[in-house]
Design an enzyme around this catalytic site. Structure first.
Site, PDB file in Angstrom:
ATOM      1  N   HIS A   1      -0.917   0.714  15.124  1.00  0.00           N
ATOM      2  CA  HIS A   1       0.267   1.237  14.468  1.00  0.00           C
ATOM      3  C   HIS A   1       1.535   1.073  15.301  1.00  0.00           C
ATOM      4  CE1 HIS A   1      -2.874   3.179  12.135  1.00  0.00           C
ATOM      5  NE2 HIS A   1      -1.989   3.662  11.284  1.00  0.00           N
TER       6      HIS A   1
ATOM      7  N   PHE B   1      -2.462  -8.488  10.812  1.00  0.00           N
ATOM      8  CA  PHE B   1      -3.499  -9.453  11.192  1.00  0.00           C
ATOM      9  C   PHE B   1      -4.399  -9.889  10.038  1.00  0.00           C
ATOM     10  CE2 PHE B   1      -2.451  -7.153  15.152  1.00  0.00           C
ATOM     11  CZ  PHE B   1      -1.979  -8.219  15.892  1.00  0.00           C
ATOM     12  N   PRO B   2      -4.878  -8.988   9.184  1.00  0.00           N
ATOM     13  CA  PRO B   2      -5.705  -9.456   8.061  1.00  0.00           C
ATOM     14  C   PRO B   2      -4.935 -10.353   7.088  1.00  0.00           C
ATOM     15  CG  PRO B   2      -6.041  -7.110   8.436  1.00  0.00           C
ATOM     16  CD  PRO B   2      -4.874  -7.517   9.262  1.00  0.00           C
TER      17      PRO B   2
ATOM     18  N   GLU C   1      -4.609  -6.456   3.004  1.00  0.00           N
ATOM     19  CA  GLU C   1      -3.415  -7.190   3.422  1.00  0.00           C
ATOM     20  C   GLU C   1      -3.470  -8.669   3.079  1.00  0.00           C
ATOM     21  OE1 GLU C   1      -3.444  -3.354   5.251  1.00  0.00           O
ATOM     22  OE2 GLU C   1      -4.962  -4.941   5.334  1.00  0.00           O
TER      23      GLU C   1
ATOM     24  N   GLU D   1       0.834  -1.199   0.000  1.00  0.00           N
ATOM     25  CA  GLU D   1       0.000   0.000   0.000  1.00  0.00           C
ATOM     26  C   GLU D   1       0.874   1.256   0.000  1.00  0.00           C
ATOM     27  OE1 GLU D   1      -2.370  -0.590   3.485  1.00  0.00           O
ATOM     28  OE2 GLU D   1      -3.015  -2.564   2.806  1.00  0.00           O
TER      29      GLU D   1
ATOM     30  N   GLN E   1       1.805  -2.016   5.560  1.00  0.00           N
ATOM     31  CA  GLN E   1       2.054  -0.602   5.859  1.00  0.00           C
ATOM     32  C   GLN E   1       2.402  -0.329   7.318  1.00  0.00           C
ATOM     33  OE1 GLN E   1      -1.161   2.514   5.372  1.00  0.00           O
ATOM     34  NE2 GLN E   1       0.086   2.950   3.566  1.00  0.00           N
ATOM     35  N   PHE E   2       1.716  -1.017   8.250  1.00  0.00           N
ATOM     36  CA  PHE E   2       2.025  -0.908   9.674  1.00  0.00           C
ATOM     37  C   PHE E   2       1.904  -2.277  10.325  1.00  0.00           C
ATOM     38  CE2 PHE E   2       1.360   3.625   9.114  1.00  0.00           C
ATOM     39  CZ  PHE E   2       2.265   4.181  10.005  1.00  0.00           C
TER      40      PHE E   2
END
Length: 325
Positions: A129, A88-89, A60, A29, A82-83
């Site tokens: 984050h 998790f996803p 993700e 992303e 990205q973070f």
């Protein structure tokens, strides 16, 4: 040789491997046009084109799942999440396919994938984050998990990760992305995955840390320098596989062991390392092994974030406690 930040060293490693091997692709992303949230991939799309450095949807699971498909079909994908909390996803694809492919094919095939993402707190970010996910990922058979603490290590470990025939999770401590520079060779070099680094030799106590916490331990050592405790500081560098030999040899020499981590206490890497020391160096111990960790809470938001993190004063106090046992 140039002086680079940790961020710059990772960018250089990606740049050089993109140039070295046309199978390497970088995506995530905002990874392409913007160069990532922290600009780790800045300039790479312009240099190598949108076919090799590109943006993805905010999905993700699609990012990690696509990496599996790319690797099966001959590419070397470097997927950015990205973070840290956004892992998790994508966790299902990492665990059910990425980590198991070598076993699933009975050792015949691996998946040369790097999943990289900024990790940990220190930038006063929003929820999801600022996670420390060493346990979540280090627990999974089939995954190698890496976290550098210096620019030099970041480049060498990243090149090794890209060249590894199996998936590597590359965790980048976001709060030290730009926290100083270090001389980094311009040519490609490799640091073996699974090999810890003895930052400072000592004879009185072994202290193990990794990522941004190595710096906090150094600050703690400065606070108690008048106590004349000769500490052997080890930067773990690789969460899995653990460099058992370096740690056990050190503890057999010093007789005392302390591990420091940013991650929460319960079921954390520190517990695993203490178990390792108890199993393999128990008769050499002169004090009970100890740990300094984050608290068993969700990382607080901006105003309270610093209360959660391991401070040099806490580390220094525990060093004195173990030393004087």
């Amino acid at each position: 040789m140039a002086a680079l930040t940790l961020l710059g060293a990772i960018n250089q490693a990606l740049d050089q491997k993109l140039a070295d091997d046309e199978r390497v692709v970088v995506f995530g992303e905002d990874t392409g046009f913007e160069g990532g949230v922290f600009r780790v991939t800045a300039g790479l799309q312009k240099k190598y084109g949108e076919d090799r450095v590109f943006d993805t949807p905010i999905a993700e699971a699609a990012i990690t799942g696509s990496a599996v498909g790319m690797a099966i079909n001959g590419l070397i994908p470097i997927a950015e999440i990205q973070f840290d909390g956004f892992v998790f996803p994508g966790y299902t694809e990492i665990v059910t396919h990425m980590a198991r492919y070598r076993n699933r094919t009975r050792g015949r095939y691996g998946l040369p994938i790097v999943v990289r993402f900024p990790v940990g707190g220190g930038i006063r970010a929003l929820e999801h984050h600022s996670e420390s996910l060493e346990t979540l990922l280090g627990h999974i058979p089939g995954l190698k998990v890496v976290m550098p603490s210096t620019p030099y290590d970041a480049k060498g470990l990243m090149i090794s990760a890209i060249e590894d025939p199996d998936p590597v999770i590359f965790m980048e401590p976001k709060r030290i992305y730009r926290a100083g520079k270090q001389e980094v060779p311009e040519e490609m070099y490799r640091i073996p995955i699974g090999k810890a680094k003895v930052v400072k030799k000592g004879k009185d106590m072994t202290v193990v840390a990794w990522g941004p916490i190595v710096r906090e331990v150094v600050k703690a050592m400065e606070l108690i320098k008048d106590e004349n405790i000769d500490i052997e500081l080890i930067d773990l560098r690789t969460i899995n596989p653990i460099d058992e030999e370096t740690i056990i040899n050190s503890v057999k020499k010093t007789g005392r062991f302390l591990v420091v981590q940013e991650a929460v206490k319960t079921y954390g890497p520190g517990a695993e390392l203490i178990s390792l020391v108890n199993e393999k160096a128990f008769l050499h111990l002169e004090a009970a092994p100890a740990r300094v960790t984050g608290y068993d809470i969700t990382v607080p938001l901006a105003k309270g974030e610093h209360y959660h993190f391991v401070q040099p004063e806490r580390i220094a106090a525990e060093i004195l406690k173990v030393a004087k046992f």
